[in-house]
Design an enzyme around this catalytic site. Structure first.
Site, mmCIF file in Angstrom:
data_model
loop_
_atom_site.group_PDB
_atom_site.id
_atom_site.type_symbol
_atom_site.label_atom_id
_atom_site.label_comp_id
_atom_site.label_asym_id
_atom_site.label_seq_id
_atom_site.Cartn_x
_atom_site.Cartn_y
_atom_site.Cartn_z
ATOM 1 N N HIS A 190 -28.102 11.427 2.681
ATOM 2 C CA HIS A 190 -26.390 11.076 2.837
ATOM 3 C C HIS A 190 -25.855 12.395 2.372
ATOM 4 O O HIS A 190 -25.383 11.939 0.810
ATOM 5 C CB HIS A 190 -25.904 10.353 2.774
ATOM 6 C CG HIS A 190 -26.512 9.141 3.924
ATOM 7 N ND1 HIS A 190 -27.335 8.919 3.794
ATOM 8 C CD2 HIS A 190 -25.453 8.924 5.226
ATOM 9 C CE1 HIS A 190 -27.026 7.597 5.015
ATOM 10 N NE2 HIS A 190 -26.042 7.805 5.695
ATOM 11 N N HIS A 248 -21.919 13.851 6.514
ATOM 12 C CA HIS A 248 -21.577 13.061 5.960
ATOM 13 C C HIS A 248 -23.615 12.362 5.667
ATOM 14 O O HIS A 248 -24.017 12.067 4.639
ATOM 15 C CB HIS A 248 -20.696 11.774 6.327
ATOM 16 C CG HIS A 248 -21.369 10.643 6.325
ATOM 17 N ND1 HIS A 248 -20.398 9.349 5.223
ATOM 18 C CD2 HIS A 248 -21.921 9.382 6.541
ATOM 19 C CE1 HIS A 248 -21.252 8.406 4.565
ATOM 20 N NE2 HIS A 248 -22.103 8.275 6.362
ATOM 21 N N GLU A 291 -15.653 -16.537 -0.150
ATOM 22 C CA GLU A 291 -17.365 -17.408 -0.126
ATOM 23 C C GLU A 291 -18.160 -15.978 -0.505
ATOM 24 O O GLU A 291 -18.734 -16.076 -1.516
ATOM 25 C CB GLU A 291 -17.743 -17.629 1.427
ATOM 26 C CG GLU A 291 -17.139 -19.417 1.258
ATOM 27 C CD GLU A 291 -15.633 -18.849 2.395
ATOM 28 O OE1 GLU A 291 -15.777 -18.056 2.361
ATOM 29 O OE2 GLU A 291 -14.906 -19.687 2.310
ATOM 30 N N HIS A 319 -18.050 -26.706 10.737
ATOM 31 C CA HIS A 319 -17.907 -26.773 10.129
ATOM 32 C C HIS A 319 -19.294 -27.472 9.831
ATOM 33 O O HIS A 319 -20.187 -27.559 8.953
ATOM 34 C CB HIS A 319 -17.064 -27.864 9.240
ATOM 35 C CG HIS A 319 -15.620 -27.457 8.807
ATOM 36 N ND1 HIS A 319 -14.717 -26.544 9.701
ATOM 37 C CD2 HIS A 319 -14.666 -27.497 7.377
ATOM 38 C CE1 HIS A 319 -13.966 -26.540 9.017
ATOM 39 N NE2 HIS A 319 -13.283 -26.711 7.958
#
Lengths: 665, 665
Positions: free
Chosen positions: A33, A264, A411, A473
């Protein structure tokens, strides 16, 4: 540290050296890149030339600045800089071997592959989020040892992808909330992503977004060196974390391809490289750097070495030198083992029935007392994960004396921050969420494993045993999905004693992260013998061996061990001799020698029991052995009803064992 | 639709009915979250009473408003409203069975468990992100069928957790960029999370953040009904998506516990409930609602029914009625199967060697021509995922006539949006990213599977075969982790023909999402026979059966099928008869009858080959059968070198097969 020596004309040449090395290495690899290294060359050169303090002769110097290339696909930027700074493991031949097998110059920067790589990056957003943990650790360490010993910066180069990923939201909000003043993020604002213009997919005002998160924000021309430097100075002067939006031209220096998404992720080609070099007036052969440019870069290293020498003098003179060094060393395993042994003896005497999430908290009371540099936390489930021990004090905005992080409902940000805390050094760390939500932070767990960072994930509510919250859950596939991950030790202790043993392992792990799966519901103490050995370290062990040989062997982990113990008792009444094997960790069992494994497995028919899917259980079971567990998602109901509903009961184990024994006769 | 009938005094009583039903149901269950239903009761009542258009007698009416409770733990809010609106599957006895086994009133709202539940929520942030897909689908459908047939709103109630999760960033940026004007999000700004005050973990200015993302933003007192209504009117009048920050008191109505995190996730207790009812003047027995309040709620349903009747008249009168109905129906499988059959015949004649990611694009040309309502997309990897077929046109801000979404670098937001598009109806959808980054959207993939939403994940670069990008981008455990998930069909086709067959399955799947794992590297066409049957639908099939019986059976998926074919040829030269089995899908194979499975597995020794970990391969292999694959993370190098380095070669298969055959002799 604003050293004026190499500013002006030579700084452009220094940046062009990065561009040329990147172009040539990517061309040699025919892969890579070039866009980011070329577009960011000026920003990176100004940053290193005028600010960054690192010493290539001591790449792990604790008070070095941390430089994180969050846009990891631009890896040649980092390798070129390390080559120019004189890291002894980054000679020109490593650049020429870019992306080849065994080279230090991997496709993306890999922690541990070469000196000075602070973190593995490539999965977007992970670098910036890990940096938040590093910058947090810097302040935590500073609050303990003062400015003389801990006083460094975390600099991040991030691309559009890093800022579009959701994890960036969690990370920047945490950084803004905590006031991580020593974090400076340079955004490669080149208005290009892989698909084309950023306008194809985003209209967000990033400056306003970061301001909303409590950051100091500036905009500069990413090719105006003095503007970059002035913005960096201003960023360092502000008490907030800083974003510097650098408007750059992707692939700058490539006369025809710069500014396009075509630069890129593909080599430029010989013609474009020749044209680029001609425009720069660059005549040196590939992978050779003119001496004056090399010398300019090496003044950066010399400044870093001088800073390190001064720091070393301060450390020697400090009355905290011993404690400082201890904080950076491996934990005192002997003391911990001793403390856990005493604790276990007490448990075996008292036989408490507690949920393993509670058992985890009890074990952590022992662990945290023995390891003073533990940092705990939870993603807004402190009371459910039982992660905050009695002596822990929350870290609050601007006050870093505490040792507990309220990570919020983040999280992914938590997991990445934990990686950053561990990579920074000075601390061990753990953080909690529900096991089902390990999915939310899985990309960062994978990086813990790939980098070999020994953090601990406290994952409670580990099965249908959580009850009424229902299938969203209730993990059924999550344990298997974690066991699938290389270099992750997944533990599911069965009782308060095993939980203590698992924490002993987790707290002293050197290169392997741990996922600790813990029950919501209460579990009896199953360990009766006080031998003192850490039996969980075997991964699986015979909890009870029937006299006269086995008719069947029952295996279970965690909350289901109680169930097979009950089944074994019933079977004994029926004259069937069942061995009971507790399985706290597949990975630790797989690492045992064949003799031990064969002993545990036995030759009698086997029944495996886990309130989860069977995948992976062939470590213990033969194809025809029975497994009692889940085959689909859970349901919403009280836990005991769910176990009945899904047929995960002692009665089912007894029936399966009876069938297996009869079949074998 | 601003109906003034039930405003003022009765609206408070209507809201109190929600509060009382929630308190009583949670108390009966001794489990649940009263805080959100009570805190949001006023907002929800105003929204339904004055705006929402739904008809409980026709819960799937296509032009209904979509109401999404993103804060899914507040499920009793939804159930209470549905009871009060008169949904016939939500009688009082279902409320009394809240969170019990088999009840419609699961712990969190589960799509398909009760009428009117638009999406499963509970994992935070998923609701708001899925809503973006719904609101997008509404505009897409509107652009095709006009305001007469498609003209509805997507209303979302979201909590602090939803806005802290990273996925919210991806979602709100997408919504702001695309200008989803018919999306209105009410933020339950109660300043409380589970750990305590939001100030423990966040300082973000959410209003400024949403403004930065291009949203219309207002702040109101969430207990001032007219202010809520005025803000909703203003939101609907604006051309941007709207956030209404509603300052609420969590658990409002509980005299002693309101405003505290203690009311978030635990029953209030009999005394507090009694006090709350006394303060409200509520005297009815539990689960009984006074007739005047019930009547007030039912005017909402009556308004919805009238709206539906008017809409039905417009549909009948429309010359687009047939096309509209067809867009909502299952795809014309016959036409697709025929088109794919012709395409396959052509492939088998021509035997093209292409990467399966390219083969996927080729198959999609056929699929998309046959299914006019397909919406494609990619998380900024369009050219790598090969997801944009020749006739596709990108959707741009405010112009929804296109059928391709540039999702940006937002895997999680993409996956949730795909769920929303599919749930809304009118379209089928797929989206692409790299297989390794399935981890980034795993929580939404899990919801696709749990809800049974037939979206397709196009996951390219499916092994070390991607080469130089290295271990961060190379899945080794990802396929196993996806195979672990219930109700997800994981496919890894071996060539251009299998890829076409897999797309036929994916494009016509009814209740099961598909994860399509595709190679970066070119693969030969392995299918020679033109029987026309979709052999991939068997999950695994014998590609070549040696004459005279098998000495060994070789199994592989995807790019490794070429390798076992080569190995079989070498073995044949050595006089060893090897059957070759191609394994495009474990799940589909597991669903075959035992006879077929036994036939494919055979009785000879087996060798499994996949450039990934072994976990899960016991579906095919016995314990002593060999597996050739990965045991740890990959590395950065050209693909062919990596296969050599990790020993995944035809030579290794030959050696393993020879050993196995000799051992068996």
């Amino acid at each position: 540290m604003n050293d004026q020596t190499n500013i002006l004309a030579t700084e452009t040449a220094m940046a062009n050296a990065i561009r040329v090395l990147a172009m040539d290495a990517i061309e040699a690899a025919n892969s890579g890149h070039p866009g980011a290294p070329m577009g960011l060359a000026d920003v990176a050169t100004v940053l290193f030339n005028r600010f960054v303090s690192v010493d290539p002769t001591a790449p792990d110097w604790p008070d070095r600045d941390r430089f994180v290339l969050s846009a990891g696909h631009g890896s040649m930027l980092l390798y070129a800089i390390h080559h120019l700074l004189g890291y002894d493991d980054m000679p020109a031949k490593e650049l020429a071997r870019f992306r080849q097998l065994g080279a230090r110059t991997a496709g993306h920067p890999e922690y541990g592959h070469a000196k000075g790589i602070e973190v593995t990056t490539g999965p977007l957003g992970q670098g910036i989020a890990t940096s938040v943990g590093m910058a947090l650790a810097e302040r935590l360490h500073n609050s303990r040892f003062g400015d003389d010993l801990v006083d460094h910066w975390t600099y991040v180069l991030a691309g559009d992808g890093c800022l579009m990923e959701g994890i960036s939201h969690e990370a920047i909000d945490m950084a803004g909330h905590l006031g991580l003043s020593r974090l400076v993020v340079f955004w490669d604002d080149n208005q290009i992503t892989i698909d084309g213009a950023t306008a194809l997919s985003t209209s967000t005002d990033q400056a306003a977004r970061f301001t909303a998160a409590g950051w100091h924000v500036q905009r500069v021309d990413g090719h105006d060196n003095d503007a970059i430097a002035a913005a960096t100075e201003a960023a360092r002067a502000d008490k907030r974390p800083s974003l510097i939006a650098c408007r750059t031209v992707i692939g700058k220096g490539a006369p025809n391809k710069a500014g396009s998404h075509k630069v890129h992720g593909a080599p430029l080609g010989a013609d474009e490289i020749a044209a680029a070099k001609a425009a720069m007036g660059w005549t040196a052969p590939a992978f050779e750097v003119p001496a004056n440019i090399r010398a300019a870069w090496q003044t950066v290293s010399q400044r870093g070495a001088a800073n390190r020498a001064a720091w070393a003098d301060r450390l020697t003179a400090s009355d905290q030198a011993g404690a400082f060094r201890a904080s950076l060393s491996a934990p005192d395993k002997g003391a911990l083992v001793q403390a856990i042994a005493a604790y276990k003896a007490d448990l075996i005497a008292k036989q408490p029935k507690v949920a393993t999430r509670k058992a985890s908290e009890m074990a952590l009371e022992v662990v945290n007392a023995a390891l003073p540099n533990m940092i705990g936390g939870s993603a807004d489930l402190t009371g459910s994960n039982n992660t905050m021990t009695s002596d822990m004090v929350p870290v609050t905005p601007g006050d870093f004396r505490g040792d507990y992080i309220h990570y919020g409902i983040r999280e992914h940000g938590m997991a990445a921050a934990m990686n950053g805390i561990a990579l920074h050094g000075g601390f061990r760390t753990y953080g909690g969420t529900f096991l089902a939500f390990a999915d939310y932070c899985r990309p960062s767990i994978r990086l813990s494993a790939l980098m070999g960072v020994p953090v601990t994930y406290v994952l409670t509510h580990d099965s249908i045993g959580l009850g009424e919250d229902g299938p969203t859950h209730q993990p059924v596939e999550t344990i298997a999905s974690l066991r699938a991950m290389p270099n992750l030790t997944v533990m599911r202790p069965a009782d308060v004693v095993e939980t203590a043993e698992c924490w002993e392992i987790a707290a002293t792990s050197d290169r392997t992260p741990v996922a600790m799966c813990l029950s919501r519901q209460g579990l009896p103490c199953i360990r009766k013998d006080a031998s003192g050995e850490n039996q969980s370290a075997r991964g699986a062990y015979v909890l009870s061996e029937p006299e006269g040989g086995r008719d069947v062997t029952l295996f279970a982990s965690g909350s289901e061990v109680e169930l097979i113990l009950n089944a074994a008792a019933t079977l004994a009444d029926q004259g069937i001799r069942a061995a009971v094997v507790s399985v706290p960790s597949f990975e630790l069992f797989a690492a045992q020698d064949a003799q031990y494994r064969d002993h545990v497995r036995g030759t009698a028919p086997r029944i495996g029991v886990e309130a989860a899917i069977r995948q992976g259980w062939d470590l213990f079971l033969d194809r025809d052995d029975a497994f009692i567990g889940m085959t689909g998602f859970g349901a919403s109901a009280p836990a005991d009803q769910l176990y009945q509903h899904f047929g995960i009961t002692a009665e089912a184990v007894v029936a399966a064992a009876t069938t297996a024994v009869q079949k074998g006769m």
